[in-house]
Motif scaffolding. Structure first.
Motif, PDB file in Angstrom:
ATOM      1  N   GLY A 136       0.803  -1.119   0.087  1.00  0.00           N
ATOM      2  CA  GLY A 136      -0.077   0.031  -0.004  1.00  0.00           C
ATOM      3  C   GLY A 136       1.032   0.952  -0.030  1.00  0.00           C
ATOM      4  O   GLY A 136       1.987   1.274  -0.474  1.00  0.00           O
ATOM      5  N   ARG A 137       0.468   2.259   0.660  1.00  0.00           N
ATOM      6  CA  ARG A 137       1.095   3.708   0.585  1.00  0.00           C
ATOM      7  C   ARG A 137       0.697   4.329   1.674  1.00  0.00           C
ATOM      8  O   ARG A 137      -0.544   4.477   2.261  1.00  0.00           O
ATOM      9  CB  ARG A 137       1.042   4.111  -0.645  1.00  0.00           C
ATOM     10  CG  ARG A 137      -0.443   4.694  -1.038  1.00  0.00           C
ATOM     11  CD  ARG A 137      -0.347   5.354  -2.528  1.00  0.00           C
ATOM     12  NE  ARG A 137      -1.756   5.839  -2.838  1.00  0.00           N
ATOM     13  CZ  ARG A 137      -2.357   6.946  -2.584  1.00  0.00           C
ATOM     14  NH1 ARG A 137      -1.386   7.972  -1.757  1.00  0.00           N
ATOM     15  NH2 ARG A 137      -3.532   7.417  -3.091  1.00  0.00           N
ATOM     16  N   ASN A 194       0.749   4.408  10.354  1.00  0.00           N
ATOM     17  CA  ASN A 194       1.393   3.593  11.416  1.00  0.00           C
ATOM     18  C   ASN A 194       2.726   3.115  10.934  1.00  0.00           C
ATOM     19  O   ASN A 194       3.702   2.645  11.768  1.00  0.00           O
ATOM     20  CB  ASN A 194       0.645   2.274  11.426  1.00  0.00           C
ATOM     21  CG  ASN A 194      -0.557   2.235  12.046  1.00  0.00           C
ATOM     22  OD1 ASN A 194      -0.858   2.988  12.828  1.00  0.00           O
ATOM     23  ND2 ASN A 194      -1.827   1.802  11.330  1.00  0.00           N
ATOM     24  N   PHE A 195       3.112   3.316   9.662  1.00  0.00           N
ATOM     25  CA  PHE A 195       4.461   3.120   9.024  1.00  0.00           C
ATOM     26  C   PHE A 195       5.287   4.506   8.303  1.00  0.00           C
ATOM     27  O   PHE A 195       5.770   4.095   7.274  1.00  0.00           O
ATOM     28  CB  PHE A 195       4.434   1.778   8.296  1.00  0.00           C
ATOM     29  CG  PHE A 195       4.009   0.603   8.956  1.00  0.00           C
ATOM     30  CD1 PHE A 195       4.809  -0.152   9.695  1.00  0.00           C
ATOM     31  CD2 PHE A 195       2.787   0.209   8.623  1.00  0.00           C
ATOM     32  CE1 PHE A 195       4.234  -1.318  10.213  1.00  0.00           C
ATOM     33  CE2 PHE A 195       2.020  -0.984   9.123  1.00  0.00           C
ATOM     34  CZ  PHE A 195       3.048  -1.778  10.279  1.00  0.00           C
ATOM     35  N   ILE A 216       8.730   4.216   7.221  1.00  0.00           N
ATOM     36  CA  ILE A 216       9.084   3.156   6.425  1.00  0.00           C
ATOM     37  C   ILE A 216       8.477   3.204   4.960  1.00  0.00           C
ATOM     38  O   ILE A 216       9.065   2.761   3.976  1.00  0.00           O
ATOM     39  CB  ILE A 216       8.642   1.640   6.885  1.00  0.00           C
ATOM     40  CG1 ILE A 216       9.093   1.479   8.341  1.00  0.00           C
ATOM     41  CG2 ILE A 216       8.734   0.766   5.994  1.00  0.00           C
ATOM     42  CD1 ILE A 216       8.454   0.425   9.305  1.00  0.00           C
ATOM     43  N   LEU A 217       7.342   3.796   4.943  1.00  0.00           N
ATOM     44  CA  LEU A 217       6.306   3.887   3.599  1.00  0.00           C
ATOM     45  C   LEU A 217       6.279   5.186   3.336  1.00  0.00           C
ATOM     46  O   LEU A 217       5.864   6.020   4.131  1.00  0.00           O
ATOM     47  CB  LEU A 217       5.026   2.890   4.142  1.00  0.00           C
ATOM     48  CG  LEU A 217       4.101   2.651   2.990  1.00  0.00           C
ATOM     49  CD1 LEU A 217       5.097   1.550   1.886  1.00  0.00           C
ATOM     50  CD2 LEU A 217       3.037   1.703   3.446  1.00  0.00           C
ATOM     51  N   GLY A 218       6.525   5.329   2.050  1.00  0.00           N
ATOM     52  CA  GLY A 218       6.232   6.790   1.408  1.00  0.00           C
ATOM     53  C   GLY A 218       4.873   6.919   0.815  1.00  0.00           C
ATOM     54  O   GLY A 218       3.790   6.333   1.327  1.00  0.00           O
ATOM     55  N   LYS A 219       4.574   7.988  -0.062  1.00  0.00           N
ATOM     56  CA  LYS A 219       3.265   8.454  -0.261  1.00  0.00           C
ATOM     57  C   LYS A 219       2.960   7.878  -1.646  1.00  0.00           C
ATOM     58  O   LYS A 219       1.613   8.219  -2.192  1.00  0.00           O
ATOM     59  CB  LYS A 219       3.014   9.869  -0.205  1.00  0.00           C
ATOM     60  CG  LYS A 219       3.364  10.727   1.076  1.00  0.00           C
ATOM     61  CD  LYS A 219       3.398  12.046   0.703  1.00  0.00           C
ATOM     62  CE  LYS A 219       3.656  12.836   2.048  1.00  0.00           C
ATOM     63  NZ  LYS A 219       3.452  14.432   1.932  1.00  0.00           N
ATOM     64  N   GLY A 269       2.294  -8.275   2.784  1.00  0.00           N
ATOM     65  CA  GLY A 269       2.611  -6.886   2.823  1.00  0.00           C
ATOM     66  C   GLY A 269       2.736  -6.446   4.281  1.00  0.00           C
ATOM     67  O   GLY A 269       3.702  -5.728   4.821  1.00  0.00           O
ATOM     68  N   LYS A 270       1.951  -6.797   5.123  1.00  0.00           N
ATOM     69  CA  LYS A 270       1.850  -6.439   6.632  1.00  0.00           C
ATOM     70  C   LYS A 270       3.022  -7.168   7.194  1.00  0.00           C
ATOM     71  O   LYS A 270       3.660  -6.469   8.158  1.00  0.00           O
ATOM     72  CB  LYS A 270       0.366  -6.895   7.326  1.00  0.00           C
ATOM     73  CG  LYS A 270      -0.635  -6.104   6.673  1.00  0.00           C
ATOM     74  CD  LYS A 270      -1.961  -6.603   7.389  1.00  0.00           C
ATOM     75  CE  LYS A 270      -3.135  -6.019   6.637  1.00  0.00           C
ATOM     76  NZ  LYS A 270      -4.385  -6.484   7.478  1.00  0.00           N
TER      77      LYS A 270
END
Length: 403
Positions: A183-184, A188-189, A192-195, A206-207
């Motif tokens: 996802g994006r 919560n991350f 770690i995770l961008g937009k 993925g989780k």
């Protein structure tokens, strides 16, 4: 890729981007370069390494890639080889059918900087490269699919955690097919995770990946750069109109500012439903000298000629006949006499061919085959741009010609 022949730092643009007219220049002179781009990438071959290896290394060289992590190479055992400008490392199944498999292509500019490597199993291997005082641990992975038996996924992440945990001071760059949708823009991350990932929510794989990255201090570089959707999705099934981001370049958080770009390059092609995910890092590199003294290789292929083979046997028999009068006192001396006599006959009869930089030559990989492969690539791009039945048939016919 690494440009080692310039006197000052230059910025390289990944091939396929609007600001890049073509592949970056490659200089193998070994001149010092303090700071420039390191181009890396990952690709799921879908169909194995052996049938695609020559086209693969040619494309990697054209795209200026220094390190390529491979998945679904489908080999047995552990393989180390040299192919054109690349060192090849493959890790496959120990027994049974050659499924899965991971590996690396390492450009020969980096060969002298390889610190060590480990074949873990058919889903995991790593290689450490020393670059200007820092050691980078490149990890190639191929995760079980979504919905696989939970024990397999547990074993995979257990092995991966062991590789990351034991890295010491090495900087980790993790690449491969994780079979995970992350996802994006998940709060919560956030670190770690961008937009800019895919719009679909994270699945179970993925989780699991996000939790692993969070506990290991890793970030998913694919999601931090804004691109068109076609340069975001790394896997596609046109027949069912499905696409997703499954292949990743994941780095340690401390390397976040070193990554200049990560994106999909669809034009790389390789008869796979996955696309190359390429990333450009700007790092300080060591002064690597890639020059090797040209070597002389015996022209053993001349022995296929019956006249040459007969002449070689006559010369060899004459030379061994002269040895009969020699008294040998030990096995080492006897072996030395045998070897020198045999090589002397080969040199006299067969002669040498001069090979630069230990590059292996393959008789069938010639200009005709290269032109046919290039034509196949052009037809692939035409089909990607206009998915008509005629374009697909034209591409398949050209692909069958090469096979």
């Amino acid at each position: 890729m690494m440009d080692l022949g310039r006197g000052k730092a230059t910025e390289l643009v990944l091939p396929g981007t609007p600001s890049s007219p073509g592949p970056p220049p490659r200089d193998l002179t070994g001149a010092p370069q303090l700071k420039t781009a390191l181009n890396i990438g990952t690709l799921n071959l879908r169909g194995g390494f052996e049938s695609k290896k020559f086209e693969l290394v040619e494309r990697a060289n054209d795209f200026g890639l220094d390190v390529v992590a491979l998945s679904d190479v489908r080999v047995k055992g552990q393989i180390e080889d040299s192919l054109e400008n690349y060192q090849v490392f493959l890790s496959g199944v120990a027994r049974g059918r050659a499924n899965w498999g991971v590996g690396f292509l390492i450009h020969k500019n980096l060969e002298s900087s390889i610190n060590c490597h480990r074949f873990v199993n058919e889903r995991l291997m790593w290689i450490s490269v020393k670059i200007s005082g820092d050691i980078y641990r490149f990890v190639s992975v191929y995760s079980p699919c979504e919905g696989a038996v939970s024990e397999r996924l547990d074993d995979f992440y257990s092995d991966l955690n062991d590789v990351i945990y034991r890295r010491g001071s090495e900087k980790v760059i993790l690449m491969g097919d994780l079979n995970a949708r992350v996802g994006r823009n998940d709060p919560n991350f956030a670190n770690i995770l961008g937009k800019f990932g895919e719009d679909s929510p994270a699945n179970n794989n993925g989780k699991r990946l996000l939790d692993f990255c969070q506990s290991s201090g890793l970030i998913i570089s694919n999601t931090f750069f804004k691109h068109k959707k076609i340069h975001t999705y790394s896997w596609e099934n046109p027949g069912q109109n499905q696409k997703s981001l499954l292949d990743y370049v994941i780095i340690e958080e401390c390397l976040r500012k070193s990554v200049m770009n990560t994106r999909v390059n669809r034009s790389f092609g390789m008869d796979s439903d996955h696309y190359l995910v390429a990333s450009k890092l700007c790092i300080v590199k060591s002064r690597i000298n890639s020059y090797r003294k040209p070597s002389n290789i015996l022209r053993v292929n001349r022995l296929k000629d019956e006249n040459v083979a007969r002449e070689f046997v006559d010369i060899l028999e004459a030379k061994f006949s002269d040895l009969n009068d020699n008294i040998v006192s030990d096995i080492e001396t006897e072996w030395s006499l045998f070897k020198n006599t045999f090589l002397g006959a080969a040199r006299e009869c067969l002669g040498f061919v001069r090979i630069k930089n230990d590059r292996k030559k393959t008789d069938w990989w010639n200009d005709v085959i290269k032109a046919a492969v290039k034509e196949k690539r052009v037809k692939w791009i035409h089909w990607m741009q206009n998915r008509t039945e005629d374009n697909w048939t034209s591409y398949k016919e050209q692909r069958d010609i090469i096979k």
